[in-house]
Scaffold this motif. Structure first.
Motif, mmCIF file in Angstrom:
data_model
loop_
_atom_site.group_PDB
_atom_site.id
_atom_site.type_symbol
_atom_site.label_atom_id
_atom_site.label_comp_id
_atom_site.label_asym_id
_atom_site.label_seq_id
_atom_site.Cartn_x
_atom_site.Cartn_y
_atom_site.Cartn_z
ATOM 1 N N VAL A 174 22.148 3.210 47.524
ATOM 2 C CA VAL A 174 22.590 2.244 46.519
ATOM 3 C C VAL A 174 23.655 1.329 47.123
ATOM 4 N N THR A 175 24.579 1.918 47.865
ATOM 5 C CA THR A 175 25.622 1.140 48.531
ATOM 6 C C THR A 175 25.009 0.208 49.572
ATOM 7 N N ALA A 176 24.047 0.711 50.351
ATOM 8 C CA ALA A 176 23.387 -0.107 51.375
ATOM 9 C C ALA A 176 22.640 -1.287 50.756
ATOM 10 N N LEU A 177 22.115 -1.083 49.558
ATOM 11 C CA LEU A 177 21.411 -2.153 48.856
ATOM 12 C C LEU A 177 22.375 -3.119 48.171
ATOM 13 N N LYS A 178 23.665 -2.783 48.224
ATOM 14 C CA LYS A 178 24.729 -3.608 47.627
ATOM 15 C C LYS A 178 24.615 -3.706 46.109
ATOM 16 N N ALA B 5 14.564 1.065 40.007
ATOM 17 C CA ALA B 5 14.544 1.986 38.862
ATOM 18 C C ALA B 5 13.568 3.141 39.087
ATOM 19 N N PHE B 6 12.465 2.887 39.794
ATOM 20 C CA PHE B 6 11.545 3.985 40.063
ATOM 21 C C PHE B 6 11.700 4.536 41.476
ATOM 22 N N SER B 7 12.046 3.694 42.441
ATOM 23 C CA SER B 7 12.082 4.176 43.827
ATOM 24 C C SER B 7 13.311 5.029 44.136
ATOM 25 N N LEU B 8 14.464 4.715 43.567
ATOM 26 C CA LEU B 8 15.648 5.554 43.825
ATOM 27 C C LEU B 8 15.415 7.003 43.408
ATOM 28 N N PRO B 9 14.970 7.267 42.177
ATOM 29 C CA PRO B 9 14.745 8.676 41.824
ATOM 30 C C PRO B 9 13.556 9.314 42.531
ATOM 31 N N ILE B 10 12.552 8.530 42.891
ATOM 32 C CA ILE B 10 11.421 9.101 43.634
ATOM 33 C C ILE B 10 11.910 9.636 44.976
ATOM 34 N N PHE B 11 12.637 8.814 45.719
ATOM 35 C CA PHE B 11 13.132 9.261 47.019
ATOM 36 C C PHE B 11 14.182 10.356 46.877
ATOM 37 N N ASP B 12 14.927 10.330 45.796
ATOM 38 C CA ASP B 12 15.897 11.390 45.541
ATOM 39 C C ASP B 12 15.175 12.735 45.403
ATOM 40 N N GLN B 13 14.064 12.742 44.702
ATOM 41 C CA GLN B 13 13.293 13.962 44.466
ATOM 42 C C GLN B 13 12.483 14.386 45.689
ATOM 43 N N LEU B 14 12.149 13.445 46.562
ATOM 44 C CA LEU B 14 11.321 13.751 47.722
ATOM 45 C C LEU B 14 12.144 14.083 48.956
ATOM 46 N N LEU C 50 4.213 -8.304 46.045
ATOM 47 C CA LEU C 50 4.983 -7.262 45.366
ATOM 48 C C LEU C 50 5.029 -5.997 46.216
ATOM 49 N N ALA C 51 3.933 -5.672 46.873
ATOM 50 C CA ALA C 51 3.917 -4.501 47.761
ATOM 51 C C ALA C 51 4.926 -4.667 48.883
ATOM 52 N N MET C 52 5.048 -5.866 49.421
ATOM 53 C CA MET C 52 6.011 -6.121 50.495
ATOM 54 C C MET C 52 7.450 -6.002 49.978
ATOM 55 N N GLN C 53 7.708 -6.470 48.770
ATOM 56 C CA GLN C 53 9.044 -6.351 48.176
ATOM 57 C C GLN C 53 9.397 -4.875 47.978
ATOM 58 N N ILE C 54 8.472 -4.115 47.447
ATOM 59 C CA ILE C 54 8.699 -2.684 47.222
ATOM 60 C C ILE C 54 8.940 -1.979 48.552
ATOM 61 N N ASP C 55 8.159 -2.347 49.570
ATOM 62 C CA ASP C 55 8.319 -1.756 50.894
ATOM 63 C C ASP C 55 9.722 -2.009 51.452
ATOM 64 N N GLU C 56 10.228 -3.214 51.290
ATOM 65 C CA GLU C 56 11.568 -3.543 51.788
ATOM 66 C C GLU C 56 12.624 -2.666 51.142
ATOM 67 N N VAL C 57 12.561 -2.508 49.828
ATOM 68 C CA VAL C 57 13.551 -1.680 49.121
ATOM 69 C C VAL C 57 13.402 -0.226 49.525
ATOM 70 N N CYS C 58 12.185 0.264 49.605
ATOM 71 C CA CYS C 58 11.952 1.669 49.933
ATOM 72 C C CYS C 58 12.418 2.017 51.342
ATOM 73 N N HIS C 59 12.299 1.084 52.285
ATOM 74 C CA HIS C 59 12.764 1.372 53.641
ATOM 75 C C HIS C 59 14.283 1.548 53.682
ATOM 76 N N VAL C 60 15.004 0.836 52.855
ATOM 77 C CA VAL C 60 16.463 1.022 52.797
ATOM 78 C C VAL C 60 16.798 2.382 52.188
ATOM 79 N N ILE C 61 16.060 2.773 51.175
ATOM 80 C CA ILE C 61 16.341 4.037 50.497
ATOM 81 C C ILE C 61 15.962 5.231 51.361
ATOM 82 N N ALA C 62 14.793 5.146 51.999
ATOM 83 C CA ALA C 62 14.325 6.270 52.816
ATOM 84 C C ALA C 62 15.137 6.343 54.052
#
Length: 96
Positions: free
Chosen positions: A17-21, A55-64, A84-96
């Motif tokens: 969350v901090t990395a995503l600012k 809203a969906f990716s933070l808790p998904i990665f938290d649980q995984l 949209l897939a590319m946008q989701i990928d960008e956010v997910c790479h920061v979280i993972a």
């Protein structure tokens, strides 16, 4: 309004969350994250830019967190457009 550290996310995810600012959760994040962490299914409709991806990716990665790197698939996200897939990928790479 709650803060991210009040939504039940792990310390590892809070560092993403901090990395995503992100400073404060948006309404969709505040409502969705605790429900996803409980294992509940959600449907969210909100305007572009309101934080639905997090809203969906933070808790998904938290649980995984139990899954090792390179041992996938970890999650499957179905999206109607490549953009949209590319946008989701960008956010997910920061979280993972």
């Amino acid at each position: 309004m709650k803060h991210f550290d009040e939504l039940g996310l792990s310390e590892r995810t809070l560092s993403a969350v901090t990395a995503l600012k992100y400073e404060e959760p948006t309404p969709v994040q505040e409502r969705a994250i605790p429900l996803v962490l409980e294992g509940r299914d959600i449907i969210a409709a909100a305007k572009t830019g309101t934080g639905k991806t997090a809203a969906f990716s933070l808790p998904i990665f938290d649980q995984l967190g139990h899954a090792g790197y390179g041992e996938g698939p970890l999650a499957l996200v179905v999206t109607p457009t490549r953009e949209l897939a590319m946008q989701i990928d960008e956010v997910c790479h920061v979280i993972a």
